[in-house]
Structures are given as structure tokens and as C-alpha cells.
Scaffold this motif. Structure first.
Motif, PDB file in Angstrom:
ATOM      1  N   PRO A 170       3.411  17.763  -0.233  1.00 38.64           N
ATOM      2  CA  PRO A 170       3.367  18.026  -1.675  1.00 38.64           C
ATOM      3  C   PRO A 170       4.752  17.917  -2.312  1.00 38.64           C
ATOM      4  CG  PRO A 170       3.206  20.080  -0.460  1.00 38.64           C
ATOM      5  CD  PRO A 170       3.222  18.973   0.568  1.00 38.64           C
ATOM      6  N   LEU A 171       4.772  17.455  -3.551  1.00 34.32           N
ATOM      7  CA  LEU A 171       6.026  17.303  -4.299  1.00 34.32           C
ATOM      8  C   LEU A 171       5.911  18.019  -5.647  1.00 34.32           C
ATOM      9  CD1 LEU A 171       6.563  13.483  -3.757  1.00 34.32           C
ATOM     10  CD2 LEU A 171       7.523  15.354  -2.402  1.00 34.32           C
ATOM     11  N   GLY A 172       6.984  18.632  -6.075  1.00 36.47           N
ATOM     12  CA  GLY A 172       7.036  19.262  -7.402  1.00 36.47           C
ATOM     13  C   GLY A 172       6.519  20.681  -7.380  1.00 36.47           C
ATOM     14  N   PRO A 173       6.388  21.237  -8.566  1.00 39.04           N
ATOM     15  CA  PRO A 173       6.398  20.631  -9.889  1.00 39.04           C
ATOM     16  C   PRO A 173       7.825  20.352 -10.394  1.00 39.04           C
ATOM     17  CG  PRO A 173       6.034  22.985 -10.100  1.00 39.04           C
ATOM     18  CD  PRO A 173       6.090  22.676  -8.626  1.00 39.04           C
ATOM     19  N   TYR A 174       7.896  19.406 -11.331  1.00 32.76           N
ATOM     20  CA  TYR A 174       9.151  19.037 -11.978  1.00 32.76           C
ATOM     21  C   TYR A 174       8.886  18.925 -13.481  1.00 32.76           C
ATOM     22  CZ  TYR A 174      13.560  16.770 -12.934  1.00 32.76           C
ATOM     23  OH  TYR A 174      14.803  16.478 -13.411  1.00 32.76           O
TER      24      TYR A 174
ATOM     25  N   MET B 212      13.739  11.248 -10.774  1.00 34.56           N
ATOM     26  CA  MET B 212      12.988  12.506 -10.666  1.00 34.56           C
ATOM     27  C   MET B 212      12.181  12.523  -9.372  1.00 34.56           C
ATOM     28  SD  MET B 212      11.701  13.284 -14.555  1.00 34.56           S
ATOM     29  CE  MET B 212      11.729  11.694 -15.384  1.00 34.56           C
ATOM     30  N   MET B 213      11.584  11.376  -9.020  1.00 37.07           N
ATOM     31  CA  MET B 213      10.844  11.289  -7.758  1.00 37.07           C
ATOM     32  C   MET B 213      11.765  11.587  -6.583  1.00 37.07           C
ATOM     33  SD  MET B 213       8.904   8.015  -5.995  1.00 37.07           S
ATOM     34  CE  MET B 213      10.436   7.083  -5.813  1.00 37.07           C
ATOM     35  N   MET B 214      12.973  10.997  -6.626  1.00 37.77           N
ATOM     36  CA  MET B 214      13.919  11.226  -5.532  1.00 37.77           C
ATOM     37  C   MET B 214      14.245  12.713  -5.398  1.00 37.77           C
ATOM     38  SD  MET B 214      15.533   9.723  -3.129  1.00 37.77           S
ATOM     39  CE  MET B 214      16.024  10.937  -1.919  1.00 37.77           C
ATOM     40  N   ARG B 215      14.460  13.379  -6.544  1.00 40.88           N
ATOM     41  CA  ARG B 215      14.755  14.814  -6.503  1.00 40.88           C
ATOM     42  C   ARG B 215      13.585  15.607  -5.916  1.00 40.88           C
ATOM     43  NH1 ARG B 215      19.144  18.271  -6.994  1.00 40.88           N
ATOM     44  NH2 ARG B 215      18.153  20.086  -6.082  1.00 40.88           N
ATOM     45  N   MET B 216      12.373  15.225  -6.326  1.00 37.16           N
ATOM     46  CA  MET B 216      11.180  15.915  -5.822  1.00 37.16           C
ATOM     47  C   MET B 216      11.018  15.679  -4.316  1.00 37.16           C
ATOM     48  SD  MET B 216       8.738  14.984  -9.081  1.00 37.16           S
ATOM     49  CE  MET B 216       7.235  15.777  -8.532  1.00 37.16           C
ATOM     50  N   MET B 217      11.333  14.469  -3.847  1.00 31.93           N
ATOM     51  CA  MET B 217      11.246  14.185  -2.412  1.00 31.93           C
ATOM     52  C   MET B 217      12.324  14.956  -1.648  1.00 31.93           C
ATOM     53  SD  MET B 217      10.274  10.089  -2.390  1.00 31.93           S
ATOM     54  CE  MET B 217      11.964   9.657  -2.241  1.00 31.93           C
ATOM     55  N   ALA B 218      13.547  14.997  -2.209  1.00 34.34           N
ATOM     56  CA  ALA B 218      14.631  15.730  -1.546  1.00 34.34           C
ATOM     57  C   ALA B 218      14.264  17.201  -1.407  1.00 34.34           C
ATOM     58  CB  ALA B 218      15.939  15.568  -2.320  1.00 34.34           C
TER      59      ALA B 218
ATOM     60  N   LEU C 244       5.558  17.061 -13.691  1.00 39.28           N
ATOM     61  CA  LEU C 244       5.162  16.123 -12.637  1.00 39.28           C
ATOM     62  C   LEU C 244       4.937  16.851 -11.320  1.00 39.28           C
ATOM     63  CD1 LEU C 244       7.715  13.253 -13.356  1.00 39.28           C
ATOM     64  CD2 LEU C 244       5.427  13.589 -14.328  1.00 39.28           C
ATOM     65  N   THR C 245       3.899  16.428 -10.618  1.00 41.04           N
ATOM     66  CA  THR C 245       3.662  16.835  -9.238  1.00 41.04           C
ATOM     67  C   THR C 245       3.306  15.574  -8.482  1.00 41.04           C
ATOM     68  OG1 THR C 245       1.342  17.291  -9.689  1.00 41.04           O
ATOM     69  CG2 THR C 245       2.867  19.171  -9.829  1.00 41.04           C
ATOM     70  N   GLY C 246       3.183  15.674  -7.182  1.00 39.97           N
ATOM     71  CA  GLY C 246       2.829  14.482  -6.439  1.00 39.97           C
ATOM     72  C   GLY C 246       2.660  14.742  -4.974  1.00 39.97           C
TER      73      GLY C 246
ATOM     74  N   ILE D  78       6.080   5.295   3.826  1.00 44.74           N
ATOM     75  CA  ILE D  78       5.564   6.386   3.003  1.00 44.74           C
ATOM     76  C   ILE D  78       5.183   5.869   1.618  1.00 44.74           C
ATOM     77  CG2 ILE D  78       6.144   8.610   1.935  1.00 44.74           C
ATOM     78  CD1 ILE D  78       7.980   9.133   4.333  1.00 44.74           C
ATOM     79  N   VAL D  79       4.028   6.326   1.125  1.00 42.88           N
ATOM     80  CA  VAL D  79       3.600   6.053  -0.253  1.00 42.88           C
ATOM     81  C   VAL D  79       3.673   7.361  -1.025  1.00 42.88           C
ATOM     82  CG1 VAL D  79       1.676   5.426  -1.771  1.00 42.88           C
ATOM     83  CG2 VAL D  79       2.144   4.076   0.283  1.00 42.88           C
ATOM     84  N   THR D  80       4.385   7.337  -2.135  1.00 39.08           N
ATOM     85  CA  THR D  80       4.489   8.502  -3.008  1.00 39.08           C
ATOM     86  C   THR D  80       3.786   8.202  -4.330  1.00 39.08           C
ATOM     87  OG1 THR D  80       6.526   9.337  -2.054  1.00 39.08           O
ATOM     88  CG2 THR D  80       6.107   9.934  -4.334  1.00 39.08           C
ATOM     89  N   VAL D  81       2.988   9.152  -4.779  1.00 33.40           N
ATOM     90  CA  VAL D  81       2.320   9.059  -6.079  1.00 33.40           C
ATOM     91  C   VAL D  81       2.690  10.306  -6.873  1.00 33.40           C
ATOM     92  CG1 VAL D  81       0.125   8.943  -7.315  1.00 33.40           C
ATOM     93  CG2 VAL D  81       0.397   7.739  -5.124  1.00 33.40           C
ATOM     94  N   LEU D  82       3.190  10.094  -8.084  1.00 33.61           N
ATOM     95  CA  LEU D  82       3.470  11.204  -8.997  1.00 33.61           C
ATOM     96  C   LEU D  82       2.405  11.221 -10.089  1.00 33.61           C
ATOM     97  CD1 LEU D  82       7.337  10.998  -9.563  1.00 33.61           C
ATOM     98  CD2 LEU D  82       6.066  12.237  -7.787  1.00 33.61           C
ATOM     99  N   ARG D  83       2.042  12.446 -10.517  1.00 37.29           N
ATOM    100  CA  ARG D  83       1.035  12.633 -11.561  1.00 37.29           C
ATOM    101  C   ARG D  83       1.585  13.573 -12.621  1.00 37.29           C
ATOM    102  NH1 ARG D  83      -3.940  10.956 -10.002  1.00 37.29           N
ATOM    103  NH2 ARG D  83      -4.126  10.304  -7.829  1.00 37.29           N
TER     104      ARG D  83
END
Length: 150
Positions: free
Chosen positions: A14-18, A62-68, A98-100, A121-126
């Protein structure tokens, strides 16, 4: 710390929230992508985006930050040789949250360095309406447990 062995195929992280703020959208655009629809409300309203939106490159950051925050800082990551693709599916607006997920599609050990693994890896943000806004596929390089111990 997660190593290559912990990134099984199908693993979902899981990623986020952002929370996306107007100030950061404008600040990023002024510095890196100064197109009118990222900087000016009126110009953005008249554009095909229909309103102020974050630069796609800002969404990638933002995706990179959420992944980090989500898994990379707690892993044996050695970086990445690159990104296979990025798709910007919808505008990201100030006020969006954003979450993902990052899902491991496949993995293998390096033929030349057996203490190094490669995970696709496939990342999807919503956004907060569960609408996909970004999809990306990339390779993550990870040390194995033996590589970390060496």
C-alpha cells in the motif's frame, strides 16, 4: 529490512495517503514545468485539463515519495535501471488525496551478481474518488539476504 526474498510475485504494497496542496503544485510548476495550465487558474480552466493540475512529473515525484515512505526506505533497494512506462490517466488537482499500490509482477536474480535481484513492479495511484491517476512500471534492484550480510 525487506530484501529481494521478501518481494514475492503478486505482493501488493500500500502507498499513501498523500495530500496534494495548491502551494506545492504551483511551486513545482514554477521550478520544473512552467506551463500556464500548471501555474494560472484562468489558463488552466481554458485548457483541455479544465482546471489547475499538477505537472505529470510532479505526480511522478509524489509517487516516488509515496514509494519511499511505503517500502523503499525499509528495503535493500539499490535503485533502478529505469522506468518501462508512465501513464498519466487523469489530472491531479490541488486538494486531491492520493493512495495507491505497488504490485510485484515478476522477479529474478541477476545472472552476473547473484546477491542482487530484480523486481518488476507496477504502481497505480488513485485519487480520493478511487479514480486511477497514474500507472507506472519499473524495475527495482534489491540486495538478497546474502548481499546484505556481505
Amino acid at each position: 529490512m525487506r530484501t529481494y526474498e521478501d518481494f514475492d510475485e503478486g505482493l501488493e504494497l500500500p502507498l499513501g495517503p498523500y495530500a496534494v496542496t495548491r502551494e506545492e503544485v504551483l511551486e513545482f510548476a514554477r521550478e520544473f514545468d512552467p506551463q500556464p495550465f500548471h501555474l494560472d487558474e484562468d489558463a488552466a480552466r481554458e485548457s483541455m485539463l479544465g482546471g489547475l493540475s499538477a505537472s505529470g512529473w510532479h505526480t511522478c515525484a509524489m509517487m516516488m515519495r509515496m514509494m519511499a515512505d511505503g517500502y523503499i526506505r525499509d528495503s535493500s533497494s539499490q535503485g533502478s535501471p529505469g522506468v518501462d512506462y508512465v501513464k498519466w490517466l487523469r489530472p491531479v488537482r490541488p486538494g486531491d488525496v492520493l493512495t495507491g499500490t505497488a504490485q510485484v509482477q515478476s522477479r529474478r536474480l541477476s545472472a552476473k551478481r547473484p546477491t542482487l535481484g530484480l523486481a518488476k513492479i507496477v504502481t497505480v495511484l488513485r485519487n480520493q474518488r478511487d479514480e486511477p491517476v497514474l500507472e507506472s512500471e519499473y524495475t527495482l534492484l534489491l540486495l538478497t539476504r546474502d548481499g546484505v550480510a556481505a
